[in-house]
Each structure stands twice: as C-alpha cells, then as structure tokens.
Design a protein around this motif. Sequence first.
Motif, PDB file in Angstrom:
ATOM      1  N   PRO A   1       0.810  -1.232   0.000  1.00  0.00           N
ATOM      2  CA  PRO A   1       0.000   0.000   0.000  1.00  0.00           C
ATOM      3  C   PRO A   1       0.839   1.276   0.000  1.00  0.00           C
ATOM      4  O   PRO A   1       0.510   2.243  -0.696  1.00  0.00           O
ATOM      5  CB  PRO A   1      -0.830  -0.131   1.284  1.00  0.00           C
ATOM      6  N   LEU A   2       1.919   1.286   0.789  1.00  0.00           N
ATOM      7  CA  LEU A   2       2.779   2.474   0.804  1.00  0.00           C
ATOM      8  C   LEU A   2       3.442   2.688  -0.553  1.00  0.00           C
ATOM      9  O   LEU A   2       3.602   3.827  -1.008  1.00  0.00           O
ATOM     10  CB  LEU A   2       3.843   2.335   1.900  1.00  0.00           C
ATOM     11  N   ALA A   3       3.821   1.597  -1.227  1.00  0.00           N
ATOM     12  CA  ALA A   3       4.432   1.726  -2.551  1.00  0.00           C
ATOM     13  C   ALA A   3       3.454   2.310  -3.559  1.00  0.00           C
ATOM     14  O   ALA A   3       3.849   3.078  -4.445  1.00  0.00           O
ATOM     15  CB  ALA A   3       4.932   0.361  -3.025  1.00  0.00           C
ATOM     16  N   ILE A   4       2.169   1.966  -3.435  1.00  0.00           N
ATOM     17  CA  ILE A   4       1.169   2.517  -4.356  1.00  0.00           C
ATOM     18  C   ILE A   4       1.059   4.029  -4.176  1.00  0.00           C
ATOM     19  O   ILE A   4       0.985   4.789  -5.159  1.00  0.00           O
ATOM     20  CB  ILE A   4      -0.183   1.824  -4.130  1.00  0.00           C
ATOM     21  N   ILE A   5       1.074   4.494  -2.922  1.00  0.00           N
ATOM     22  CA  ILE A   5       0.977   5.936  -2.664  1.00  0.00           C
ATOM     23  C   ILE A   5       2.224   6.663  -3.172  1.00  0.00           C
ATOM     24  O   ILE A   5       2.144   7.700  -3.850  1.00  0.00           O
ATOM     25  CB  ILE A   5       0.779   6.189  -1.158  1.00  0.00           C
ATOM     26  N   VAL A   6       3.400   6.117  -2.848  1.00  0.00           N
ATOM     27  CA  VAL A   6       4.647   6.755  -3.293  1.00  0.00           C
ATOM     28  C   VAL A   6       4.732   6.756  -4.816  1.00  0.00           C
ATOM     29  O   VAL A   6       5.167   7.747  -5.431  1.00  0.00           O
ATOM     30  CB  VAL A   6       5.853   6.034  -2.668  1.00  0.00           C
ATOM     31  N   ALA A   7       4.312   5.662  -5.443  1.00  0.00           N
ATOM     32  CA  ALA A   7       4.334   5.597  -6.907  1.00  0.00           C
ATOM     33  C   ALA A   7       3.388   6.622  -7.514  1.00  0.00           C
ATOM     34  O   ALA A   7       3.700   7.245  -8.541  1.00  0.00           O
ATOM     35  CB  ALA A   7       3.970   4.190  -7.369  1.00  0.00           C
ATOM     36  N   ALA A   8       2.217   6.809  -6.900  1.00  0.00           N
ATOM     37  CA  ALA A   8       1.279   7.808  -7.415  1.00  0.00           C
ATOM     38  C   ALA A   8       1.877   9.213  -7.347  1.00  0.00           C
ATOM     39  O   ALA A   8       1.765  10.008  -8.293  1.00  0.00           O
ATOM     40  CB  ALA A   8      -0.025   7.744  -6.616  1.00  0.00           C
ATOM     41  N   ILE A   9       2.558   9.524  -6.236  1.00  0.00           N
ATOM     42  CA  ILE A   9       3.200  10.842  -6.115  1.00  0.00           C
ATOM     43  C   ILE A   9       4.314  10.998  -7.146  1.00  0.00           C
ATOM     44  O   ILE A   9       4.449  12.044  -7.804  1.00  0.00           O
ATOM     45  CB  ILE A   9       3.740  11.027  -4.684  1.00  0.00           C
ATOM     46  N   PHE A  10       5.123   9.944  -7.315  1.00  0.00           N
ATOM     47  CA  PHE A  10       6.261  10.025  -8.234  1.00  0.00           C
ATOM     48  C   PHE A  10       5.803  10.195  -9.682  1.00  0.00           C
ATOM     49  O   PHE A  10       6.277  11.092 -10.397  1.00  0.00           O
ATOM     50  CB  PHE A  10       7.115   8.761  -8.094  1.00  0.00           C
ATOM     51  N   TRP A  11       4.874   9.368 -10.133  1.00  0.00           N
ATOM     52  CA  TRP A  11       4.443   9.444 -11.527  1.00  0.00           C
ATOM     53  C   TRP A  11       3.613  10.693 -11.788  1.00  0.00           C
ATOM     54  O   TRP A  11       3.619  11.217 -12.914  1.00  0.00           O
ATOM     55  CB  TRP A  11       3.662   8.194 -11.903  1.00  0.00           C
TER      56      TRP A  11
ATOM     57  N   SER B   1       0.111   5.187 -12.760  1.00  0.00           N
ATOM     58  CA  SER B   1       1.132   4.921 -11.751  1.00  0.00           C
ATOM     59  C   SER B   1       1.166   3.455 -11.325  1.00  0.00           C
ATOM     60  O   SER B   1       2.247   2.849 -11.245  1.00  0.00           O
ATOM     61  CB  SER B   1       0.896   5.817 -10.532  1.00  0.00           C
ATOM     62  N   THR B   2       0.014   2.859 -11.065  1.00  0.00           N
ATOM     63  CA  THR B   2       0.007   1.483 -10.569  1.00  0.00           C
ATOM     64  C   THR B   2       0.504   0.478 -11.602  1.00  0.00           C
ATOM     65  O   THR B   2       1.399  -0.328 -11.294  1.00  0.00           O
ATOM     66  CB  THR B   2      -1.400   1.107 -10.078  1.00  0.00           C
ATOM     67  N   PRO B   3      -0.012   0.454 -12.838  1.00  0.00           N
ATOM     68  CA  PRO B   3       0.527  -0.527 -13.789  1.00  0.00           C
ATOM     69  C   PRO B   3       1.995  -0.307 -14.126  1.00  0.00           C
ATOM     70  O   PRO B   3       2.741  -1.275 -14.318  1.00  0.00           O
ATOM     71  CB  PRO B   3      -0.365  -0.346 -15.030  1.00  0.00           C
ATOM     72  N   LEU B   4       2.458   0.942 -14.188  1.00  0.00           N
ATOM     73  CA  LEU B   4       3.873   1.181 -14.447  1.00  0.00           C
ATOM     74  C   LEU B   4       4.741   0.677 -13.296  1.00  0.00           C
ATOM     75  O   LEU B   4       5.818   0.116 -13.513  1.00  0.00           O
ATOM     76  CB  LEU B   4       4.115   2.673 -14.673  1.00  0.00           C
ATOM     77  N   THR B   5       4.268   0.859 -12.070  1.00  0.00           N
ATOM     78  CA  THR B   5       5.026   0.367 -10.919  1.00  0.00           C
ATOM     79  C   THR B   5       5.030  -1.146 -10.862  1.00  0.00           C
ATOM     80  O   THR B   5       6.010  -1.760 -10.415  1.00  0.00           O
ATOM     81  CB  THR B   5       4.443   0.951  -9.622  1.00  0.00           C
ATOM     82  N   VAL B   6       3.944  -1.775 -11.303  1.00  0.00           N
ATOM     83  CA  VAL B   6       3.925  -3.238 -11.394  1.00  0.00           C
ATOM     84  C   VAL B   6       5.024  -3.722 -12.336  1.00  0.00           C
ATOM     85  O   VAL B   6       5.724  -4.708 -12.053  1.00  0.00           O
ATOM     86  CB  VAL B   6       2.535  -3.722 -11.859  1.00  0.00           C
ATOM     87  N   CYS B   7       5.207  -3.044 -13.451  1.00  0.00           N
ATOM     88  CA  CYS B   7       6.283  -3.404 -14.385  1.00  0.00           C
ATOM     89  C   CYS B   7       7.657  -3.266 -13.726  1.00  0.00           C
ATOM     90  O   CYS B   7       8.551  -4.106 -13.935  1.00  0.00           O
ATOM     91  CB  CYS B   7       6.206  -2.534 -15.633  1.00  0.00           C
ATOM     92  N   LEU B   8       7.849  -2.237 -12.914  1.00  0.00           N
ATOM     93  CA  LEU B   8       9.128  -2.064 -12.225  1.00  0.00           C
ATOM     94  C   LEU B   8       9.373  -3.181 -11.214  1.00  0.00           C
ATOM     95  O   LEU B   8      10.504  -3.670 -11.071  1.00  0.00           O
ATOM     96  CB  LEU B   8       9.161  -0.708 -11.517  1.00  0.00           C
ATOM     97  N   VAL B   9       8.325  -3.602 -10.507  1.00  0.00           N
ATOM     98  CA  VAL B   9       8.481  -4.688  -9.537  1.00  0.00           C
ATOM     99  C   VAL B   9       8.830  -5.993 -10.246  1.00  0.00           C
ATOM    100  O   VAL B   9       9.681  -6.771  -9.775  1.00  0.00           O
ATOM    101  CB  VAL B   9       7.192  -4.838  -8.700  1.00  0.00           C
ATOM    102  N   VAL B  10       8.192  -6.253 -11.375  1.00  0.00           N
ATOM    103  CA  VAL B  10       8.531  -7.451 -12.156  1.00  0.00           C
ATOM    104  C   VAL B  10       9.979  -7.377 -12.643  1.00  0.00           C
ATOM    105  O   VAL B  10      10.716  -8.378 -12.632  1.00  0.00           O
ATOM    106  CB  VAL B  10       7.556  -7.604 -13.337  1.00  0.00           C
ATOM    107  N   LEU B  11      10.425  -6.197 -13.058  1.00  0.00           N
ATOM    108  CA  LEU B  11      11.814  -6.014 -13.464  1.00  0.00           C
ATOM    109  C   LEU B  11      12.772  -6.316 -12.313  1.00  0.00           C
ATOM    110  O   LEU B  11      13.791  -6.989 -12.493  1.00  0.00           O
ATOM    111  CB  LEU B  11      12.018  -4.585 -13.961  1.00  0.00           C
ATOM    112  N   GLY B  12      12.448  -5.836 -11.120  1.00  0.00           N
ATOM    113  CA  GLY B  12      13.294  -6.116  -9.969  1.00  0.00           C
ATOM    114  C   GLY B  12      13.271  -7.565  -9.538  1.00  0.00           C
ATOM    115  O   GLY B  12      14.234  -8.061  -8.950  1.00  0.00           O
ATOM    116  N   ARG B  13      12.194  -8.276  -9.828  1.00  0.00           N
ATOM    117  CA  ARG B  13      12.105  -9.683  -9.438  1.00  0.00           C
ATOM    118  C   ARG B  13      12.981 -10.563 -10.323  1.00  0.00           C
ATOM    119  O   ARG B  13      13.547 -11.561  -9.849  1.00  0.00           O
ATOM    120  CB  ARG B  13      10.656 -10.155  -9.504  1.00  0.00           C
TER     121      ARG B  13
END
Length: 668
Positions: A347-357, A369-381
Amino acid sequence: MLKLSRGVDQDRAAAAGGLQQIAFARGAAAAAQPSRLPTLVATAATVAVLYFARDVFLPLAIAILLTFALAPLVSRLRRVGCPRSVAVVGTVTTAFLFLSAFGAVIAMQVSEVAQNLPTYQYNIVEKVRTLKETGSESQILERIGRVIERISTEISRPEPEVRASPEPAPETQPLLVEIFSPQRPVETLKNIINPLLGPLATTGLVIVVVIFMLFEREELRDRFIRLVGYGDLHRTTEALQDAGARVGRYLLMQLVVNITYGIPLAIGLSLLGIPNAVLWGMLAIVLRFVPYIGPVIAAALPLFLAFAAAPGWSLLVWTAALFIVLELVSNNVVEPWLYGSRTGLSPLAIIVAAIFWAWLWGPVGLVLSTPLTVCLVVLGRHVPQFEFLEILLGNEPVLDPKERLYQRLLAGDPDEATDNAEDMLEEKYLVEFYDTVAIPALLLAERDRARGALTNAQAAQIAQSANTLIANLEEIAGEEEGEEETGAQAQETGDDDADEYDLPLGDGKSVLCVGGRSDLDDVAASMLAQTLWIQGAEAAHAGHDVLKAGNIKALKLEGRNAVVLSVLDRDFMRHAKFTVRRLKRMAPAARIGIVLWQEDGRPDTAERDQLVESLQADFVVFGMGDAVREALSDELPRSLKLAHPKIAPGYAMRRSKRADRESTVKAD
C-alpha cells in the motif's frame, strides 16, 4: 642467540604472510560484492530522461499499457479463427470508439452541469445563511469573522510617512491606450483548433503504436529477449510473461471493479434525484484508476451537487450514505473476490508511486502509476541489478519469520515480537512456532556470537527479550494446554503438520530442562519446558550455571523422569560426556539426553546412534518434537559404562612395592 633471532624472523615472516592473505581475502570479498553506484547512476539518468522527454515517452507508455490490455482479446479472436489483421484492427477500433463515446458523453454532461450551476446559487446561499445563523447563537462564527476582519484591516492599513520637507506634486503620467481590432474568422478558427492539435496528435500516435505493437507482438518479444536476455532465455521469458499477466490482469480486473462501482452509483444517484447521475458514474469509473485519491474526488463532486441542488440536508446525507455503502461493498467483497492484492505492490508503494508518476508526467502519470510500478516490480524480481525495486515496492516480506524475530529480539522489542508471534499462532501451534521460528532465530544469534559479530551484552539482551516473549506467550500456552481433543481432531483431519507435531501426553512425568553453556541455551531450555508443560508434564528449567563443578551437586533430581540438556553450540558436545556422566551418577533412574538444536542438515540415524554411544546418553535429538517425545518416553535409562583408563608402565610394580612396605611397617 642466532637460532632465536632466526625463529623470530620466521614468526614475523609468517605473520606478514598471514596479514597479506587476510588483506587479499578482504580485497577479493570486496571485489566480489557488486557496487550499487552504477545502478543508482543509471536510475537517476533514466528518471531525468523520462522527465525531460515526457512528450515522447508518455504516448509510448499509454500505448504499451493498452497493448497489454488488448492483447488477450486479440489472442482469443485468433484462437477462434479470426485473421490477424481483422482481430487487431477490429479490437483497436472498437476500444477507441468506446473511449471516444465515453469522452463525448462526459463532455456533454459537463457542459450541462456548467449551464445549471447558476440555478443552484439560491440553495447554496440559503444553506450558508442557515449555517451562519446557527453559529451566531453561540457567537463562534461572529467572533472568528471579527478577528479575521481586524487582521485584514491591520495588514492593509498604510504606514504613516514622515516628510522632512514638502515634496513637489507628482508629475502627470500619460494614459496607456490599447486598440482592439476584431479578429478575423481565420484567426478565430486557429485559436480553436490549436489547443486541440496536441491531444488529437497524441491520440493518433497512440492508436498507430498500439496497432503496430499488436501486429508485431511476437517479434518485439523476440527482439527484447535477444537484446537483454539471450544468455538466460528462461528468466527473460518468465519476466515477460509475468509482466504481461500482472499488468493485463490488473487493468482488466480494475476496469471490472470500477464498472461494478460506477453503474450502481449512477443508478443510486438517479433514484435520489442528483442531476447528471450518468456523469458522476462515468467519472467514478475513470477516477478509481487513480489509487486512493480518485475515489475521494469521485465522491466530492456529487456531494457538492447534493449540497447545492436541494434546499434541505436529507439529500446530502443519503448521497454520503450511498458512497459509504458502495465503498464498503467494493473494497471488502468485489475487489478481494476478483483480484485481491495480486498486483504485488505494498500500500505504501502505491501511494509513493502515485506521487512520483504524478510529478513526472502529471495527471496521466497519476492514472498510469500502478501498472507502471507493477512493471518495475517485475523487473526487480527477474533482473538482479534491479532487485532493490522489488524490495522497496513489493508486498512480499523481505525477511523470513525467524530473521524478523531475531531482529526484534536484537532491537530489544519483545512487544512487537509478541505481536508477530500471536499473528503466526493463529495458524500454527506453539510447539510448531518454537521449532520453526523461535529456535532458528536463537540459532542465528548463536552463529553471530560464535563469529564475534554479537557482543556479550547484546546476547544477554536477546536472552532477556526472548524470556519476556516466552512469558507473554504463557497465556496462549495455557489455552493450548486446556485443549483436550486436539490430538483426536488432528487425526480426523489428517493434517500432515498435525501428525508431525502429534506429541504424547506427559501426565505424571517430571522433566528438568537445563541450558548447556550460555544464556541463549537457557532460553531454548525454557521453550522446551513450556512445551512439555503444555503436554501435561511437570516441567522445570534451570540455567547453565548449575552445570558448573561447584553447583551441579545442588541440583534437585529426585523424582525426575528425564533431564534434558539444551545446546545451541555444537562445540559443547566435546564436554557433554562428562556432564552426562555426572548427571547419571546423581540420578540413575532418570533418562539423560541432549537436544542439539539444528534447523537443517540434521544427522542420519547411524550418526545419531554413534553420537549417543560416544556420549553415553539415553538420547540425542535435534528438534522440538523429538525432544518432547524422548523426554516423555517410558523407556528405561541406559546403565553407565565405567571407563578403564590405561595404566602407565611401572605403575603396578610401584603400587605393589608400596603395599609391601606398608605391611612391613604394620608388622613392626
């Protein structure tokens, strides 16, 4: 002297060689650890490029996400037998026609609301007057108004000017005159078209990119694999499938959730009499793509209209109740049923991602913001260089339960450790928690102590916090001790974990648990004693200090059925033989055993039997379950085998001569 100096030189050379080896090992270890600086520099450069070239990357990001969303529909049409060109063009055309119709309806509704706003002026003024009259009875609003008026008067009051001499009259300034000429029709048309060129061009570019991406989806995938992951096809393919599945599922499920929210909202607002109910339902569908902020904005506009449209307050109350009911149903029923938290974001990552994007790309970035951050998490995995993205943004726990417990004990926070333990005890029994979480946490502490990373003061603090944790869990232990049908229920359900921890009852048994050589061993002994108490045995525990030569005789071993030594350090086994012998001499009727706590890599049966023979113990076990079974076993203790030391040469002859002399003296 010469030999002595040579020996000293050799020692110095050996020491210098050892220091060189240590320095080389440290340098090799430092070189083996990858540096984070290139990754951070690359990340900062990427953010700068995305910010300054947002006019280029924003349409591409929208096109990629739409491709993820439309790709399953195209694949389904292809499986049915539809040609590729028809499937792609038909899907894209239908999607953008729907979006265009959606936007046109919203535009018409907004214009209608703008035209009707002057009709709501009277209701707004009346309600404000009512609030003012209500507040005037207590004179709160009046006092606040007076204070504000005085402050504004004081601020706007001009400062007195001190004039030393009379100033000449100001010169008259010429008046500026601006000549307005009527615009030509061409200029008027240009002023209307110019603001629309940007959005229309972006929309056309997005449509073209989506069509080409859907046409060449397989080829783009192969090119991406050849570019970044040709050496590891499995990992790259898995990353692409994971990203496509997560983003596509999120967009589809979020759309379904928003539709199931927007349609009932429009119907409810229409029944309540809110003007332009269709507009508010459609806006709710769009705005709920924005995490956390979107639902608030979607509710604020209809609430303001309910405040302005009717003279009373009942419409506002009913509208607020409608939003509350829909939010509860959507958040607690619809969302968990459809997709839950499968996006993989905290949940905190969703809020921070919304502010960043939102800072990076504005309102459109907020929606994406949410789908783009999902792509970043998959990249990090799947990419080791960007693993920090999954650690920072993902919702998976980054520490194992044993590591989390060890960290809390090391920080001296037994209360939070108790809270975490109670959460885990909702799904497992106390013996399982001790065996799989608490004892492994103590093993981590023992390893740090053995390699010098943990001081004696820190080890004592960990032991104190762990004892507090055991005391806090005593109530849960009492509840488990009162469950009489636990074993029968576990056998009926056939649970494998229940079979593993199906322990015998200890009624009428008395067991003493003793720590081996440190405070951490004492904590493990306390955990074992509490588990034995849950099984109904009379269990007690003692610290490792009682095993010292001057204290061991003070142990009260009368009536004990078993004495269990709790050991975390394997080096203790070198001296365990002497301790076992002393205890067997003191309590020959009790079973003397050792539990050498180990999480994994436990010896096999043959090695364990050999260890039992060498120590002359009744049992040697390595886990909580086996320790409880052996401590409560009805087997008889083994007899102690006396050692036969080798007699030194000449000792027997000297002993016989001494005996002869003593006999001669007695005869005289």
